[in-house]
Write a protein that holds these residues in place. Structure first.
Motif, PDB file in Angstrom:
ATOM      1  N   ALA A  27       0.791  -0.400  17.481  1.00 13.31           N
ATOM      2  CA  ALA A  27       1.947  -1.290  17.649  1.00 13.31           C
ATOM      3  C   ALA A  27       3.213  -0.674  17.074  1.00 13.31           C
ATOM      4  CB  ALA A  27       1.685  -2.647  17.004  1.00 13.31           C
ATOM      5  N   ALA A  47      -4.428  -4.570  17.310  1.00  8.78           N
ATOM      6  CA  ALA A  47      -3.115  -5.174  17.076  1.00  8.78           C
ATOM      7  C   ALA A  47      -3.335  -6.529  16.427  1.00  8.78           C
ATOM      8  CB  ALA A  47      -2.349  -5.341  18.383  1.00  8.78           C
ATOM      9  N   SER A  51       1.595  -8.595  17.472  1.00  5.81           N
ATOM     10  CA  SER A  51       1.814  -7.370  18.232  1.00  5.81           C
ATOM     11  C   SER A  51       1.028  -7.278  19.528  1.00  5.81           C
ATOM     12  CB  SER A  51       1.436  -6.155  17.371  1.00  5.81           C
ATOM     13  OG  SER A  51       2.122  -6.159  16.158  1.00  5.81           O
ATOM     14  N   VAL A  55       1.549  -4.588  22.689  1.00  8.07           N
ATOM     15  CA  VAL A  55       0.566  -3.541  22.963  1.00  8.07           C
ATOM     16  C   VAL A  55       0.038  -3.658  24.391  1.00  8.07           C
ATOM     17  CG1 VAL A  55      -1.707  -2.663  22.278  1.00  8.07           C
ATOM     18  CG2 VAL A  55      -0.015  -3.237  20.532  1.00  8.07           C
ATOM     19  N   HIS A 175       8.988  -4.733  16.372  1.00  9.77           N
ATOM     20  CA  HIS A 175       8.251  -4.231  17.528  1.00  9.77           C
ATOM     21  C   HIS A 175       9.239  -3.405  18.331  1.00  9.77           C
ATOM     22  CE1 HIS A 175       5.026  -6.847  16.416  1.00  9.77           C
ATOM     23  NE2 HIS A 175       5.868  -7.861  16.400  1.00  9.77           N
TER      24      HIS A 175
END
Length: 185
Positions: A27, A47, A51, A55, A175
């Motif tokens: 991630a 993840a 996340s 992903v 992210h």
């Protein structure tokens, strides 16, 4: 233990069509995942709940929630490659070779903990270091320019806000990439 210089282009060159690669800590960077998918690999990624969508969007074939499932319990079939991009407990790192097929490889980026191997089964442990290489970086730029590699820019922030960005990263709230913008003098 084998040490190799790295950019993610080097990693993608060692992943082949049809191989299964398990990625831990992916991630933080979707580049490795995207390059593995471009090479034709089947990608399983760990993840957390915050996340998993990121992903999946980066191309993972399967996503395992590492907060709900122990990695070793989630592996139902041995994989060809494990790529560890995350700081993990030394005991967890030591257990990773058991998840890899004979002749496979464990690639570890947490250099303060050497990558374990299993000589009896031919599982190699490789410590991956970053080595700036203009030719490989040019290939990455070409991939980005052609749309073959997506750069997920999460935010652009002024240099003065860098401490807040570090706090977000430590809390697992980032992210994608952050572009730090220096103010014009």
């Amino acid at each position: 233990m084998e040490e190799v210089p790295n950019t993610f282009v080097t990693l993608s060159a060692s992943v082949h069509l049809g191989q299964t690669i398990w990625m831990l800590g992916v991630a933080s960077t979707g580049f490795a995942l995207q390059l593995a998918k471009n090479a034709g690999a089947y990608v399983i990624a760990t993840a957390g709940p915050r996340s998993s969508e990121h992903v999946e969007a980066a191309g993972a074939d399967e996503v395992v929630d590492h907060t709900a499932t122990e990695v070793s319990a989630a592996v139902t079939e041995l994989v060809d490659v494990v790529l560890n991009l995350a700081p993990i407990d030394p005991a967890q790192l030591a257990a990773l070779p058991a998840l890899i097929r004979s002749g496979g490889v464990l690639v570890n980026t947490t250099v303060w903990m050497p990558a374990p191997s299993d000589e009896q089964r031919g599982v190699r442990g490789i410590d991956l270091f970053v080595n700036s290489d203009a030719e490989q970086l040019s290939r990455l730029v070409a991939l980005v320019d052609s749309g073959g590699l997506r750069v997920d820019v999460a935010q652009r922030v002024p240099l003065a806000q860098l401490p807040a960005v570090h706090a977000q990263a430590a809390a697992g709230e980032l992210h994608g990439k952050v572009v730090i913008v220096a103010s014009a003098a």
